[in-house]
Structure formats: structure tokens, C-alpha cells
Design a protein around this motif. Structure first.
Motif, mmCIF file in Angstrom:
data_model
loop_
_atom_site.group_PDB
_atom_site.id
_atom_site.type_symbol
_atom_site.label_atom_id
_atom_site.label_comp_id
_atom_site.label_asym_id
_atom_site.label_seq_id
_atom_site.Cartn_x
_atom_site.Cartn_y
_atom_site.Cartn_z
ATOM 1 N N PRO A 246 66.254 37.051 92.471
ATOM 2 C CA PRO A 246 64.904 36.938 93.040
ATOM 3 C C PRO A 246 64.216 38.290 93.219
ATOM 4 O O PRO A 246 63.689 38.603 94.286
ATOM 5 C CB PRO A 246 65.168 36.265 94.391
ATOM 6 N N PRO B 172 60.702 34.835 92.641
ATOM 7 C CA PRO B 172 61.417 34.352 93.824
ATOM 8 C C PRO B 172 62.031 32.978 93.624
ATOM 9 O O PRO B 172 61.769 32.305 92.631
ATOM 10 C CB PRO B 172 60.315 34.310 94.896
ATOM 11 N N THR C 204 61.459 29.922 94.633
ATOM 12 C CA THR C 204 60.477 29.027 95.221
ATOM 13 C C THR C 204 60.101 27.943 94.210
ATOM 14 O O THR C 204 60.361 28.067 93.006
ATOM 15 C CB THR C 204 59.193 29.775 95.614
#
Length: 254
Positions: free
Chosen positions: A115, A119, A121
Motif C-alpha cells: 500500500p 492503498p 481500499t
């Protein structure tokens, strides 16, 4: 950092590229057609892979958090009859899109990449699924005998996403420190730096790109650059300047 596309735009791109994939499956002479860019795979194998990935990531964005162990896939194979397969592909994409919408872009989830620039996400998962759908659509079109140039906006996004997710890491570069510049005509330029600290990238301004003196540089269209990064076209397809060995070293690097 990557200049990210808006989340709704990413979802639209996944939907559009997945529809193009289904169109290629529908137009192909046979589901047993070889996929030249995926040695050993038939078109059915490719379709099964893409649908499996859509369902896998749909589960991940709703049921995992960063740091979890890698989830297992359910192992359910796609149907082998063409009409049923196309319906299965459409359902797989809708499962992914519904999960992405429900989770929202800022939710954290498991991911396999470091990450550093990308990231862990849901938004990053959506960015990853755009080139997955797009590159495999190219594979399917090639198997069907009608490969198309990659859409420009999606191709530019794929270049940055590849550099941020696949290429940004802390693994030891086993050669002399080097820089590789990627120039996509009319679309932008990027520099990848590799050394003992790993690999990282930066977008270059027009002035930086014009005055740069990297170890090597590669030039092509955005479509060609994305296909090169995913090793869908040979290195000789693009114009290479500088150290001719660096590009191959980067591709061979684990």
C-alpha cells in the motif's frame, strides 16, 4: 501519487469493458478458441478467469479488512454453454459493481499489493478491475480475430494503475540503479526508478519529459504502452531509447 478517476467513472468503465468482453465471447467462432496472449488458455478459460475475479473481489470488498489473510476463491466454475456463459459473465460483473457501490470507495479491504502508492481500499480495487477487464477484453477480441485499440482514457489509467500497484514496492532491485521513462504520445509521461530501496514512480511534466536523461525510455500510444506493460505486445513494437536491456530486466523482475 496517482491522479485517480472518480469512483462512479471507474464503475462505468468496468461495466463498459465487461460488456465489450461479453461481445467478444459472443462473436468468437468457438469457446475453445486459443487465446494467443494467454498461452495454454482457451476463450472459455479466459471467461472463467474474469468472472471468477469479479466474484472474488465482490466478496473481498464486503467481507475483509486490510491485513486479513488472502481469502480463498469459491471454486465455482462458469457454465460451458455460450449463452449461459454470457449470462454468467453479466451476473459476475453485476455482483462486483453492486459490492463496490455498497462498500463505497473509502472502505478498507484486503489487497495483495504493497500500500505505498495504491492503498488497500475499495476505490483501489475498482481501479485495479478496470485494466483487468480491459486487458482481458483485448485478449478475448484477439481470440475472436478482431482485436481493438484500448480506449484512451482507460489506457492512461491502466498505465498509472500498473505503476502504482504492480511496480511500486520495496523489493531489492538486483541490478544497477536505473530509471525508465514511459512516454505515451499526447497522454503523458512517467518515470520508474529502481534501486536497492525498490521501485517507485512519478508522473513527469512536459518540461521534465523533454529534458530527462533516463537510463532508458520507451515511446508509444497510450494503448500500446498499456499493452506493453501487461506484456500483450512485444517490446519491439514500441520505440526504445537508451539501455535496451532495462525493459526486459524490469519485465523479468519478480
Amino acid at each position: 501519487m496517482t491522479e485517480h478517476l472518480h469512483f462512479p467513472t471507474l464503475l462505468r468503465m468496468i461495466d463498459e469493458r465487461s460488456a465489450a468482453f461479453r461481445a467478444a465471447v459472443a462473436a468468437a467462432p468457438s469457446l475453445d478458441a486459443d487465446v494467443p496472449t494467454c498461452p495454454g488458455w482457451t476463450l472459455y478459460d479466459l471467461a472463467n478467469h474474469l468472472s471468477e475475479g469479479d466474484r472474488f473481489w465482490a466478496h473481498i470488498v464486503l467481507n475483509t479488512v486490510p491485513g486479513d489473510e488472502r481469502p480463498s476463491k469459491d471454486g465455482q466454475a462458469a457454465p460451458r454453454e455460450r449463452e449461459a456463459l454470457i449470462a454468467w459473465l453479466a451476473d459476475s460483473t453485476e455482483q462486483l459493481l453492486a459490492a463496490l457501490r455498497e462498500a463505497g470507495p473509502d472502505r478498507g479491504c484486503w489487497a495483495w499489493w504493497e500500500p505505498l502508492a495504491s492503498p488497500h481500499t475499495v476505490a483501489a480495487v475498482a481501479r485495479r478491475r478496470v485494466p483487468e477487464s480491459m486487458i482481458h477484453t483485448y485478449d478475448a477480441q484477439l481470440a475472436a480475430g478482431d482485436p481493438q485499440e484500448l480506449p484512451r482514457t482507460e489506457a492512461v489509467g491502466a498505465i498509472e494503475e500498473f505503476l502504482a500497484t504492480v511496480c511500486t514496492n520495496t523489493a531489492l532491485w538486483p541490478h544497477e540503479p536505473a530509471t525508465m521513462d514511459y512516454h505515451a504520445a499526447g497522454a503523458g509521461s512517467w518515470r520508474q526508478t529502481v534501486d536497492a530501496a525498490g521501485s517507485r514512480y512519478a508522473r513527469l511534466t512536459a518540461a521534465e519529459a523533454a529534458g530527462s536523461k533516463p537510463t532508458a525510455a520507451v515511446h508509444g500510444t497510450a494503448s500500446e504502452m498499456a499493452l506493453l506493460m501487461y506484456m500483450r505486445i512485444p517490446n519491439a513494437s514500441l520505440r526504445l531509447e537508451g539501455d535496451a536491456d532495462l525493459l526486459q530486466q524490469l519485465q523479468d523482475w519478480d
